[in-house]
Design a protein around this motif. Structure first.
Motif, PDB file in Angstrom:
ATOM      1  N   UNK A  66      12.532  66.462  12.847  1.00 30.13           N
ATOM      2  CA  UNK A  66      13.827  65.758  12.477  1.00 30.13           C
ATOM      3  C   UNK A  66      13.378  65.594  10.872  1.00 30.13           C
ATOM      4  N   UNK A  67      12.221  65.379  10.389  1.00 25.56           N
ATOM      5  CA  UNK A  67      12.185  65.263   8.988  1.00 25.56           C
ATOM      6  C   UNK A  67      12.297  66.613   8.377  1.00 25.56           C
ATOM      7  N   UNK A  68      11.875  67.621   8.859  1.00 23.08           N
ATOM      8  CA  UNK A  68      12.258  68.959   8.188  1.00 23.08           C
ATOM      9  C   UNK A  68      13.852  69.217   8.289  1.00 23.08           C
ATOM     10  N   UNK A  69      14.309  68.695   9.232  1.00 27.17           N
ATOM     11  CA  UNK A  69      16.046  68.887   9.219  1.00 27.17           C
ATOM     12  C   UNK A  69      16.460  68.325   7.937  1.00 27.17           C
ATOM     13  N   UNK A  70      16.218  67.016   8.055  1.00 29.96           N
ATOM     14  CA  UNK A  70      16.917  66.171   6.938  1.00 29.96           C
ATOM     15  C   UNK A  70      16.529  66.664   5.650  1.00 29.96           C
ATOM     16  N   UNK A  71      15.298  66.811   5.561  1.00 27.03           N
ATOM     17  CA  UNK A  71      15.038  67.049   3.823  1.00 27.03           C
ATOM     18  C   UNK A  71      15.491  68.685   3.632  1.00 27.03           C
ATOM     19  N   UNK A  72      15.725  69.289   4.572  1.00 26.58           N
ATOM     20  CA  UNK A  72      16.275  70.541   4.042  1.00 26.58           C
ATOM     21  C   UNK A  72      17.852  70.428   3.607  1.00 26.58           C
ATOM     22  N   UNK A  92      16.986  61.769  26.093  1.00 26.66           N
ATOM     23  CA  UNK A  92      16.325  62.894  25.556  1.00 26.66           C
ATOM     24  C   UNK A  92      16.882  63.273  24.286  1.00 26.66           C
ATOM     25  N   UNK A  93      18.154  62.822  24.179  1.00 29.89           N
ATOM     26  CA  UNK A  93      18.844  62.991  23.133  1.00 29.89           C
ATOM     27  C   UNK A  93      18.110  61.924  21.742  1.00 29.89           C
ATOM     28  N   UNK A  94      17.350  62.721  20.933  1.00 36.44           N
ATOM     29  CA  UNK A  94      16.471  62.016  19.903  1.00 36.44           C
ATOM     30  C   UNK A  94      17.134  61.438  18.726  1.00 36.44           C
ATOM     31  N   UNK A  95      18.202  62.150  18.388  1.00 38.88           N
ATOM     32  CA  UNK A  95      18.652  61.995  17.193  1.00 38.88           C
ATOM     33  C   UNK A  95      19.865  62.815  16.748  1.00 38.88           C
ATOM     34  N   UNK A  96      20.888  62.315  16.274  1.00 43.48           N
ATOM     35  CA  UNK A  96      22.062  63.283  15.738  1.00 43.48           C
ATOM     36  C   UNK A  96      21.878  63.088  14.079  1.00 43.48           C
ATOM     37  N   UNK A  97      22.104  64.540  13.261  1.00 43.86           N
ATOM     38  CA  UNK A  97      22.374  64.402  11.837  1.00 43.86           C
ATOM     39  C   UNK A  97      23.316  65.365  11.650  1.00 43.86           C
TER      40      UNK A  97
END
Ligand SMILES: Cc1cc2nc3c(=O)[nH]c(=O)nc-3n(C[C@H](O)[C@H](O)[C@H](O)COP(=O)(O)O)c2cc1C
Length: 326
Positions: A66-72, A92-97
């Motif tokens: 998730x961090x990689x997704x956000x920073x990218x 199991x849905x951990x996050x939406x971005x």
């Protein structure tokens, strides 16, 4: 920015997410895209049923993705809008971005993004080159920015204690047939074409013993697998660090994964690598001992050594088509 540019940014961010570290390189995640929103899910088929029954390490791994997704996304010029565990009925849905408003990209964001594919887990001792205190302070600040506490263990006695706990855990686990079978499932023989698991060239055949001795996990398990790099000059254990959270909830495991990856990318950008030793955290009583005696009551989530090395290994990851749900 056009819709097509946004679509491209989302794909680049998803590709970056897959380069997160994960326990045994199990890559225990999946993603889906709806419009400009990405869903991050825990792939329960990839959870370590025995070594990680609660899914703690799985959620730390997914938090790192998730961090990689956000920073990218930010690096591509879109301000990410993240919701963590947005639906209690879908655990199991951990996050939406969501790729939100256009944003300027600062130098640190660019530097962290540059490390996403370059960063590698180290599995041996470090050279004697020191990790500057200022850099360690920087890592502490990076982890704190995501809600976890990174603590360098400065007392030699405490470092000895963590090494001894790691030795004890590794010793017990190496006698545990079911746990070994689980590790073997993720340990790849040389020449394997798999794109998940720990490849045989990701660890040296004969790592020199560090002082104090932090044993590696035994991915080669009775085989002479590993790379032939000469590690005899690298026996420093580096700077021991503990990553902790104040509670032990699923939300905190995800935050810890974000903090872990932010600190790892920052370290990598400054030429510092990390070796992980999470064996003791898989044994309840050892983890509890660590929590009470060395973590001021906070929950230990990761045990890492940081140091300088000159390895040059490449990593493997599943292609995006494998992790992207239709
Ligand atoms: C929660 C977690 C626990 C890990 N524990 C260990 C460990 O005990 N020993 C180890 O060698 N690597 C450990 N790793 C590192 C993974 O094996 C590594 O990230 C994975 O094989 C992918 O390789 P890369 O980090 O070089 O890309 C851990 C990683 C995570 C996220």
């Amino acid at each position: 920015m056009t819709d097509r540019e946004k679509e491209r940014a989302i794909r680049i961010a998803l590709e970056a997410a897959t380069w997160a570290p994960s326990v045994h390189n199990s890559q225990p995640w999946s993603f889906s895209i709806t419009g400009d929103e990405i869903a991050v899910r825990a792939d329960l088929e990839r959870k370590l049923r025995y070594g990680d029954a609660m899914g703690r390490q799985q959620l730390i791994s997914c938090g790192a993705a998730l961090f990689n997704l956000i920073i990218t996304l930010r690096c591509q010029g879109y301000e990410p809008v993240a919701r963590i565990l947005p639906d209690p009925d879908r655990p199991s849905l951990l996050a939406t971005v969501r790729a939100g408003e256009p944003t300027d990209v600062d130098e640190l964001t660019k530097a962290l993004c540059d490390e996403v594919k370059r960063r590698r887990t180290h599995r041996a001792g470090f050279t004697d080159l020191p990790v500057p205190d200022r850099l360690v302070d920087g890592l502490v600040a990076q982890a704190a920015g995501e809600g976890a506490r990174l603590t360098p263990v400065r007392s030699a006695v405490a470092v000895e204690v963590v090494a001894a706990l790691t030795q004890a855990a590794q010793g017990v686990q190496s006698q545990d047939r079911v746990l070994n079978l689980e590790v073997i499932r993720w340990a790849l023989p040389p020449g394997s074409s798999r794109t998940d698991g720990v490849p045989a060239d990701a660890y040296p055949t004969e790592p020199a013993r560090t002082t104090p001795y932090f044993p590696q996990r035994d991915y080669a398990w009775r085989h002479a697998w590993g790379n032939a790099s000469d590690q005899s000059a690298s026996t420093s254990s580096g700077v021991l660090t503990l990553l902790t959270t104040s509670g032990d909830t699923r939300e905190e495991w995800i935050a810890c994964g974000r903090a872990l990856q932010r600190a790892l990318l920052y370290a990598s950008a400054h030429g510092v690598s990390a070796a992980f030793h999470t064996q003791a955290l898989e044994m309840h009583h050892l983890r509890e001992y660590l929590r009470q005696e060395l973590c001021s009551g906070e929950y230990p989530q990761m045990i890492m050594r940081l140091g300088i090395t000159f390895d040059d290994t490449t990593g493997i990851r599943r292609p995006l088509s494998d992790v992207l749900d239709a």
